[in-house]
Scaffold this active site. Structure first.
Site, PDB file in Angstrom:
ATOM      1  N   ASP A   1     -52.512  33.831 -14.228  1.00  0.00           N
ATOM      2  CA  ASP A   1     -51.867  35.004 -14.824  1.00  0.00           C
ATOM      3  C   ASP A   1     -50.768  35.557 -13.903  1.00  0.00           C
ATOM      4  OD1 ASP A   1     -53.654  35.924 -12.882  1.00  0.00           O
ATOM      5  OD2 ASP A   1     -54.958  36.938 -14.302  1.00  0.00           O
TER       6      ASP A   1
ATOM      7  N   ASN B   1     -64.993  44.782 -15.711  1.00  0.00           N
ATOM      8  CA  ASN B   1     -65.118  45.006 -17.156  1.00  0.00           C
ATOM      9  C   ASN B   1     -65.320  43.697 -17.925  1.00  0.00           C
ATOM     10  OD1 ASN B   1     -62.620  43.755 -17.155  1.00  0.00           O
ATOM     11  ND2 ASN B   1     -61.466  45.526 -17.885  1.00  0.00           N
TER      12      ASN B   1
ATOM     13  N   HIS C   1     -63.427  40.903 -17.732  1.00  0.00           N
ATOM     14  CA  HIS C   1     -62.245  40.094 -18.062  1.00  0.00           C
ATOM     15  C   HIS C   1     -62.210  38.801 -17.231  1.00  0.00           C
ATOM     16  CE1 HIS C   1     -59.393  42.239 -14.947  1.00  0.00           C
ATOM     17  NE2 HIS C   1     -59.999  41.206 -14.388  1.00  0.00           N
TER      18      HIS C   1
ATOM     19  N   GLU D   1     -58.454  41.110 -21.251  1.00  0.00           N
ATOM     20  CA  GLU D   1     -59.223  42.342 -21.182  1.00  0.00           C
ATOM     21  C   GLU D   1     -60.221  42.422 -22.340  1.00  0.00           C
ATOM     22  OE1 GLU D   1     -59.064  43.764 -18.482  1.00  0.00           O
ATOM     23  OE2 GLU D   1     -57.184  44.794 -18.025  1.00  0.00           O
TER      24      GLU D   1
HETATM   25  P1  PGA Z   1     -60.920  40.581  -7.722  1.00  0.00           P
HETATM   26  O1  PGA Z   1     -60.355  40.454  -9.206  1.00  0.00           O
HETATM   27  O2  PGA Z   1     -61.184  39.199  -7.260  1.00  0.00           O
HETATM   28  O3  PGA Z   1     -59.823  41.251  -6.969  1.00  0.00           O
HETATM   29  O4  PGA Z   1     -62.171  41.389  -7.823  1.00  0.00           O
HETATM   30  C1  PGA Z   1     -60.974  39.600 -10.086  1.00  0.00           C
HETATM   31  C2  PGA Z   1     -60.403  39.795 -11.457  1.00  0.00           C
HETATM   32  O5  PGA Z   1     -59.969  40.915 -11.782  1.00  0.00           O
HETATM   33  O6  PGA Z   1     -60.374  38.828 -12.234  1.00  0.00           O
END
Ligand code: PGA
Length: 270
Positions: free
Chosen positions: A69, A138, A140, A145
């Site tokens: 992404d 959350n 995702h 999302e």
């Molecule tokens: P993080 O993010 O590794 O910084 O916790 C993971 C994500 O949001 O997919």
């Protein structure tokens, strides 16, 4: 699903790096899907993959990589862009061929066209062999999302407030970060030949519980991985702490290790 619960973040990074290195050894021209964020940092620069390259001769020279992404609107050199992140934490330190590295162009004039071209590039490369994933608190994956279609393809996605706040470094005002991003879709991710999802810390425990033991639901995009036939969920103790079948996953993994150590390699448990 294969659930591996390791003691801590370091052990998760070692295990994940071993999996990636094993794939590269077996298939030097493999196609990797790469996440960004805090979770894979130990896997990349801080610990294992770069060390394996420097000290053990692990070569990325034929590896093909697709980033998961990217923010819309950030210049690739902006420190918060995921293009800058993956260069800084992996590409700049290994012998990967720049022509084989693919990142989404969040500054394309026609964003959907750029997303469609990305899907085509993944297809042209023969598909992703190993998609590595983080997970949001959350639920995702990528920037898919809650509410994302479980059949979604690479596209533009509006970020939730909690994602923007979680991703903003302490030095940055979250309001300065883009609200919109490009992301491989859930359907795109599900087409990878195998998926490896990493999660660390208690903050991810509810999302891991919902992903592994909850119903399949667009509100928890990671739960779509339940549909995939080759998924490994690799977590530390804290991220595993809400799993009801915690003990069973440990037994399953121990049995698998015993079989792998002996003659009989297990049939896929899925
Ligand atoms: P993080 O993010 O590794 O910084 O916790 C993971 C994500 O949001 O997919």
């Amino acid at each position: 699903m294969r659930i591996i619960i390791e003691r801590d973040a370091g052990a998760v990074a070692l295990r994940a790096a071993a999996r990636v290195a094993d794939l590269i050894h077996r298939s030097p021209a493999c196609v990797l899907g790469l996440p960004t964020g805090r979770t894979p940092l130990a896997l990349y620069r801080e610990l294992e993959l770069v060390r394996k390259h420097r000290e053990e001769g692990l070569s990325f020279s034929r590896v093909v990589a697709f980033n998961l992404d990217e923010y819309v609107g950030l210049h690739p050199h902006h420190p918060q862009s995921y293009t800058a992140y993956i260069r800084r934490n992996l590409f700049d330190h290994v012998d990967i061929d720049a022509a084989n590295t693919h990142v989404l162009n969040g500054r394309a004039e026609d964003l959907q066209l750029a997303c469609d071209a990305y899907e085509e590039a993944i297809r042209d490369a023969g598909g992703i062999d190993l998609q590595i994933l983080g997970i949001g608190s959350n639920g995702h994956i990528g920037f898919n999302e809650p509410g994302s279609s479980l059949g979604s393809r690479t596209r533009v996605k509006t970020l939730t407030r909690e994602t923007i706040e979680a991703n903003a470094p302490s030095t940055e005002d979250p309001r300065e970060l883009p609200r919109v991003a490009l992301t491989m879709g859930v359907g795109t991710i599900l087409e990878a030949k195998s998926c490896l999802l990493l999660a660390l810390g208690e903050g991810k425990a509810p999302a891991i519980r919902d992903t592994v033991e909850g119903p399949l639901a667009a509100q928890v995009p990671a739960s779509a991985l339940q549909l995939h036939r080759d998924v490994t969920i690799l977590v530390d103790e804290a991220a595993a702490s809400r799993l009801q079948r915690h003990e069973y996953y440990r037994e399953m993994e121990a049995a698998r290790q015993r079989l792998e150590a002996g003659a009989g390699v297990p049939a896929e448990e899925g």
